[in-house]
Each structure stands twice: as structure tokens, then as C-alpha cells.
Motif scaffolding. Structure first.
Motif, PDB file in Angstrom:
ATOM      1  N   ASN A  35      13.751  -3.354 -17.188  1.00 43.60           N
ATOM      2  CA  ASN A  35      14.810  -3.457 -16.180  1.00 43.60           C
ATOM      3  C   ASN A  35      15.068  -2.088 -15.559  1.00 43.60           C
ATOM      4  O   ASN A  35      15.027  -1.070 -16.248  1.00 43.60           O
ATOM      5  N   GLY A  36      15.324  -2.093 -14.258  1.00 39.63           N
ATOM      6  CA  GLY A  36      15.672  -0.851 -13.584  1.00 39.63           C
ATOM      7  C   GLY A  36      14.497   0.026 -13.218  1.00 39.63           C
ATOM      8  O   GLY A  36      14.679   1.180 -12.818  1.00 39.63           O
ATOM      9  N   MET A  37      13.273  -0.495 -13.335  1.00 42.40           N
ATOM     10  CA  MET A  37      12.092   0.320 -13.058  1.00 42.40           C
ATOM     11  C   MET A  37      11.545   0.118 -11.639  1.00 42.40           C
ATOM     12  O   MET A  37      10.560   0.744 -11.262  1.00 42.40           O
ATOM     13  N   GLY A  38      12.153  -0.793 -10.871  1.00 42.91           N
ATOM     14  CA  GLY A  38      11.749  -0.942  -9.474  1.00 42.91           C
ATOM     15  C   GLY A  38      11.118  -2.272  -9.105  1.00 42.91           C
ATOM     16  O   GLY A  38      10.619  -2.440  -7.993  1.00 42.91           O
ATOM     17  N   LYS A  39      11.145  -3.248 -10.032  1.00 45.97           N
ATOM     18  CA  LYS A  39      10.491  -4.542  -9.737  1.00 45.97           C
ATOM     19  C   LYS A  39      11.197  -5.272  -8.597  1.00 45.97           C
ATOM     20  O   LYS A  39      10.561  -5.706  -7.632  1.00 45.97           O
ATOM     21  N   THR A  40      12.524  -5.404  -8.711  1.00 42.82           N
ATOM     22  CA  THR A  40      13.261  -6.124  -7.671  1.00 42.82           C
ATOM     23  C   THR A  40      13.242  -5.347  -6.356  1.00 42.82           C
ATOM     24  O   THR A  40      13.157  -5.945  -5.278  1.00 42.82           O
ATOM     25  N   THR A  41      13.278  -4.016  -6.433  1.00 42.32           N
ATOM     26  CA  THR A  41      13.178  -3.207  -5.203  1.00 42.32           C
ATOM     27  C   THR A  41      11.836  -3.449  -4.519  1.00 42.32           C
ATOM     28  O   THR A  41      11.753  -3.497  -3.280  1.00 42.32           O
ATOM     29  N   THR A  42      10.774  -3.609  -5.306  1.00 43.29           N
ATOM     30  CA  THR A  42       9.464  -3.926  -4.727  1.00 43.29           C
ATOM     31  C   THR A  42       9.534  -5.239  -3.956  1.00 43.29           C
ATOM     32  O   THR A  42       9.066  -5.330  -2.807  1.00 43.29           O
ATOM     33  N   VAL A  43      10.147  -6.256  -4.573  1.00 44.57           N
ATOM     34  CA  VAL A  43      10.284  -7.555  -3.906  1.00 44.57           C
ATOM     35  C   VAL A  43      11.120  -7.409  -2.631  1.00 44.57           C
ATOM     36  O   VAL A  43      10.763  -7.943  -1.572  1.00 44.57           O
ATOM     37  N   ARG A  44      12.225  -6.673  -2.719  1.00 40.61           N
ATOM     38  CA  ARG A  44      13.089  -6.480  -1.545  1.00 40.61           C
ATOM     39  C   ARG A  44      12.327  -5.766  -0.416  1.00 40.61           C
ATOM     40  O   ARG A  44      12.528  -6.068   0.767  1.00 40.61           O
ATOM     41  N   SER A  45      11.450  -4.843  -0.789  1.00 38.77           N
ATOM     42  CA  SER A  45      10.662  -4.128   0.226  1.00 38.77           C
ATOM     43  C   SER A  45       9.654  -5.062   0.892  1.00 38.77           C
ATOM     44  O   SER A  45       9.433  -4.992   2.106  1.00 38.77           O
ATOM     45  N   VAL A  46       9.042  -5.946   0.090  1.00 40.87           N
ATOM     46  CA  VAL A  46       8.091  -6.921   0.637  1.00 40.87           C
ATOM     47  C   VAL A  46       8.806  -7.882   1.593  1.00 40.87           C
ATOM     48  O   VAL A  46       8.300  -8.207   2.676  1.00 40.87           O
ATOM     49  N   LEU A  47      10.023  -8.298   1.218  1.00 36.54           N
ATOM     50  CA  LEU A  47      10.762  -9.288   2.005  1.00 36.54           C
ATOM     51  C   LEU A  47      11.498  -8.680   3.197  1.00 36.54           C
ATOM     52  O   LEU A  47      12.121  -9.393   3.973  1.00 36.54           O
ATOM     53  N   GLY A  48      11.471  -7.339   3.303  1.00 40.13           N
ATOM     54  CA  GLY A  48      12.161  -6.685   4.411  1.00 40.13           C
ATOM     55  C   GLY A  48      13.651  -6.508   4.198  1.00 40.13           C
ATOM     56  O   GLY A  48      14.376  -6.117   5.118  1.00 40.13           O
ATOM     57  N   LEU A  49      14.132  -6.784   2.987  1.00 38.04           N
ATOM     58  CA  LEU A  49      15.579  -6.667   2.707  1.00 38.04           C
ATOM     59  C   LEU A  49      15.972  -5.208   2.494  1.00 38.04           C
ATOM     60  O   LEU A  49      17.087  -4.802   2.818  1.00 38.04           O
ATOM     61  N   THR A  50      15.072  -4.437   1.915  1.00 41.06           N
ATOM     62  CA  THR A  50      15.244  -2.981   1.815  1.00 41.06           C
ATOM     63  C   THR A  50      13.955  -2.380   2.353  1.00 41.06           C
ATOM     64  O   THR A  50      12.905  -2.520   1.741  1.00 41.06           O
ATOM     65  N   ARG A  51      14.050  -1.758   3.500  1.00 40.10           N
ATOM     66  CA  ARG A  51      12.827  -1.344   4.200  1.00 40.10           C
ATOM     67  C   ARG A  51      12.153  -0.150   3.521  1.00 40.10           C
ATOM     68  O   ARG A  51      12.825   0.819   3.168  1.00 40.10           O
ATOM     69  N   ALA A  52      10.846  -0.242   3.351  1.00 45.37           N
ATOM     70  CA  ALA A  52      10.086   0.890   2.809  1.00 45.37           C
ATOM     71  C   ALA A  52      10.055   2.008   3.848  1.00 45.37           C
ATOM     72  O   ALA A  52       9.872   1.753   5.040  1.00 45.37           O
ATOM     73  N   GLN A  53      10.245   3.254   3.386  1.00 48.35           N
ATOM     74  CA  GLN A  53      10.241   4.394   4.314  1.00 48.35           C
ATOM     75  C   GLN A  53       8.864   5.003   4.485  1.00 48.35           C
ATOM     76  O   GLN A  53       8.645   5.821   5.367  1.00 48.35           O
ATOM     77  N   GLY A  54       7.954   4.618   3.617  1.00 51.75           N
ATOM     78  CA  GLY A  54       6.580   5.103   3.737  1.00 51.75           C
ATOM     79  C   GLY A  54       5.641   4.045   3.215  1.00 51.75           C
ATOM     80  O   GLY A  54       6.057   3.117   2.520  1.00 51.75           O
ATOM     81  N   GLY A  55       4.355   4.180   3.559  1.00 52.28           N
ATOM     82  CA  GLY A  55       3.385   3.181   3.120  1.00 52.28           C
ATOM     83  C   GLY A  55       3.400   1.961   4.021  1.00 52.28           C
ATOM     84  O   GLY A  55       4.019   1.965   5.080  1.00 52.28           O
ATOM     85  N   ALA A  56       2.725   0.900   3.592  1.00 49.73           N
ATOM     86  CA  ALA A  56       2.596  -0.297   4.422  1.00 49.73           C
ATOM     87  C   ALA A  56       2.596  -1.548   3.550  1.00 49.73           C
ATOM     88  O   ALA A  56       2.176  -1.514   2.390  1.00 49.73           O
ATOM     89  N   VAL A  57       3.097  -2.641   4.110  1.00 51.08           N
ATOM     90  CA  VAL A  57       3.013  -3.955   3.465  1.00 51.08           C
ATOM     91  C   VAL A  57       2.307  -4.890   4.440  1.00 51.08           C
ATOM     92  O   VAL A  57       2.707  -4.985   5.611  1.00 51.08           O
ATOM     93  N   ARG A  58       1.245  -5.531   3.968  1.00 50.35           N
ATOM     94  CA  ARG A  58       0.521  -6.491   4.810  1.00 50.35           C
ATOM     95  C   ARG A  58       0.566  -7.866   4.159  1.00 50.35           C
ATOM     96  O   ARG A  58       0.388  -7.987   2.948  1.00 50.35           O
ATOM     97  N   ASP A 107       0.825  -1.205   0.000  1.00 54.85           N
ATOM     98  CA  ASP A 107       0.000   0.000   0.000  1.00 54.85           C
ATOM     99  C   ASP A 107       0.864   1.262   0.000  1.00 54.85           C
ATOM    100  O   ASP A 107       1.432   1.649   1.021  1.00 54.85           O
ATOM    101  N   ALA A 108       1.006   1.867  -1.183  1.00 52.38           N
ATOM    102  CA  ALA A 108       1.661   3.173  -1.352  1.00 52.38           C
ATOM    103  C   ALA A 108       3.055   3.234  -0.726  1.00 52.38           C
ATOM    104  O   ALA A 108       3.373   4.157   0.020  1.00 52.38           O
ATOM    105  N   ILE A 109       3.887   2.233  -1.034  1.00 47.52           N
ATOM    106  CA  ILE A 109       5.220   2.233  -0.417  1.00 47.52           C
ATOM    107  C   ILE A 109       6.183   3.179  -1.141  1.00 47.52           C
ATOM    108  O   ILE A 109       6.114   3.386  -2.343  1.00 47.52           O
ATOM    109  N   GLU A 110       7.081   3.759  -0.334  1.00 46.94           N
ATOM    110  CA  GLU A 110       8.150   4.628  -0.815  1.00 46.94           C
ATOM    111  C   GLU A 110       9.449   3.977  -0.359  1.00 46.94           C
ATOM    112  O   GLU A 110       9.643   3.753   0.834  1.00 46.94           O
ATOM    113  N   THR A 111      10.315   3.650  -1.304  1.00 46.46           N
ATOM    114  CA  THR A 111      11.562   2.982  -0.947  1.00 46.46           C
ATOM    115  C   THR A 111      12.730   3.678  -1.631  1.00 46.46           C
ATOM    116  O   THR A 111      12.629   4.067  -2.798  1.00 46.46           O
TER     117      THR A 111
END
Length: 243
Positions: free
Chosen positions: A46-69, A15-19
Motif C-alpha cells: 500500500n502507498g507505493m503508487g499502484k492507484t496513482t498509476t491507475v489514475r494516471s492511465v485514466l487521466g484522473l491525475t495527469r502524468a507530467q512526463g512520459g507517455a500512456v498509449r 512509458d516512463a511516466i512521472e506523476t
């Protein structure tokens, strides 16, 4: 966004994550949802944020805003190992199997029993899904072809009996025949009710496999919809995926 597309209960809600990495922001209010028992995709160049999205979901790169449930629980402040133990498994880009463990050892190293499935994943079931791994079960990871390593990476993720399986570029760099084998495997998993999020670029192959698609560009969602809507708009693919 209306929930009309999504009759199923949400398993994953982003939900509206900022990473960002340091001062460089990668995701800008990105949202997506994967319903229980659904195959969904995350698409983009490539380079558009797909892997960063996965990393944010997995907690490997923490989202600074928004929420993951996940399964109704906020997970965006949890440690990666805790998130994994909740039943979230990833087949990472580049496979990352253990080169000096045998096929069997790679599989049992991650085995976990969860009540995610009435019929849990076992060595026997993984070998039935990928007969080639059964033939190679004593081989070391580094003795396998790229396609066999990919099958092993998927098998290893399944051995954790996940509620959600995420595949990050699972068919990247594989020969067409092997790629087809991976697609068939995903079709079999879908038929068994496994929830899957697929990141890939082969839209034609993903249309019949997945029900819901999210296209992103520069860390923002530019389109979301079902397979029939995406199938009828090939210009979208060309614009955002380059196929």
C-alpha cells in the motif's frame, strides 16, 4: 526491456511516466505493458503508487512526463471521460456503486456497445456470470453485501464492453469464499479473451491467473516478469508485497 515476454500486441503501454500530487512526486519513470487478451498484474505494498498509476492511465491525475498509449493512441493528455469512451473500464477501490439505484439500474446506467467483443455484455450475460446479482436485481445498491457490491462493480464495468478492464484491489476486505468467486469470475473472463490488469496482493491466486507481473516500490518498477519466474522467487513477494 526485451519484448520476448510479450508476443501479443500491446493494448496498454505506460512509458516512463512521472506523476505527482502538487510537489510530492509519486511515480518515477514507471513503465508497464498489457498485451491484448492478457491478464497482467501490478503488485506492491500500500502507498507505493499502484492507484496513482491507475489514475494516471485514466487521466484522473495527469502524468507530467512520459507517455500512456491505449490501442496505439496517446491518451495521457486526454480528459477522463474521453479515455473511458475509448474502451477502458475500472472497478475502483471501494466499489463506488450507486446506493439508491437497484442492481439492474446500476448495470444499465453504464451500458455501452463497442465492437470489443463478438459477443457483447448484456444484463443477461452479467446475471449468468453472477447468479447472485440476478437474484438481487431489484435490490438497491445499499442493500447488498460487500461481495455482492463487488460483483455489481465488476458487472457494471463489463456493461461498458471494455477493451481493457482494470481491477483496483477487487478482493480487498472480502470473505475468502467471496474472494474465490471473484477469482473464478476473472478466470472465466480470461477464457473469453478479456484483457485485464489486476491490482491485488494475493500473489498465489494471481500466479495461475495472470501471465505477466509488474512489482513496484515507491513509484518505481523493481521487477517485471512472467508467472513462472515470480513463482520461483517467493523472496521477491516478501520483499515487495509483504506476503
Amino acid at each position: 526491456m526485451s519484448t520476448a515476454h510479450h508476443p501479443r500486441e500491446a493494448l496498454l503501454e505506460v512509458d516512463a511516466i512521472e506523476t505527482a500530487y502538487g510537489r510530492s512526486q509519486v511515480l518515477f519513470g514507471l513503465s508497464l505493458r498489457v498485451g491484448a487478451g492478457e491478464v497482467a498484474t501490478l503488485l506492491g505494498r500500500n502507498g507505493m503508487g499502484k492507484t496513482t498509476t491507475v489514475r494516471s492511465v485514466l487521466g484522473l491525475t495527469r502524468a507530467q512526463g512520459g507517455a500512456v498509449r491505449f490501442r496505439g493512441e496517446r491518451i495521457d493528455q486526454l480528459a477522463p471521460d474521453r479515455i473511458a469512451r475509448m474502451g477502458l473500464a475500472v472497478v475502483p477501490e471501494g466499489r463506488q456503486i450507486f446506493p439508491n439505484l437497484s442492481v439492474t439500474e446500476n448495470l444499465v446506467a453504464f451500458a455501452a456497445r463497442r465492437n470489443a467483443h463478438p459477443e457483447p455484455w448484456t444484463l443477461e450475460r452479467v446475471f449468468a456470470l453472477f447468479p447472485r446479482l440476478a437474484e438481487r436485481q431489484r435490490n438497491m445498491g445499499n442493500q447488498l453485501s460487500g461481495g455482492e457490491q463487488q460483483m455489481l462493480a465488476i458487472g457494471r464495468a463489463l456493461m461498458t464492453n471494455p477493451y481493457l478492464l482494470i481491477l483496483d484491489e477487487a478482493t480487498e476486505g472480502l470473505a475468502p469464499l467471496i474472494r474465490e468467486e471473484i477469482w473464478r469470475c476473472l478466470e472465466a473472463l480470461r477464457a473469453q479473451g478479456q484483457t485485464i490488469l489486476v491490482i491485488d496482493k494475493y500473489v498465489r491466486r494471481l500466479l495461475p491467473l495472470a501471465t505477466h507481473h509488474t512489482l513496484i516500490e515507491r513509484g518505481r518498477v523493481v521487477w517485471q516478469g512472467d508467472s513462472s519466474a515470480l513463482a520461483h522467487d517467493p523472496a521477491l513477494w516478501e520483499r515487495y508485497i509483504g506476503v
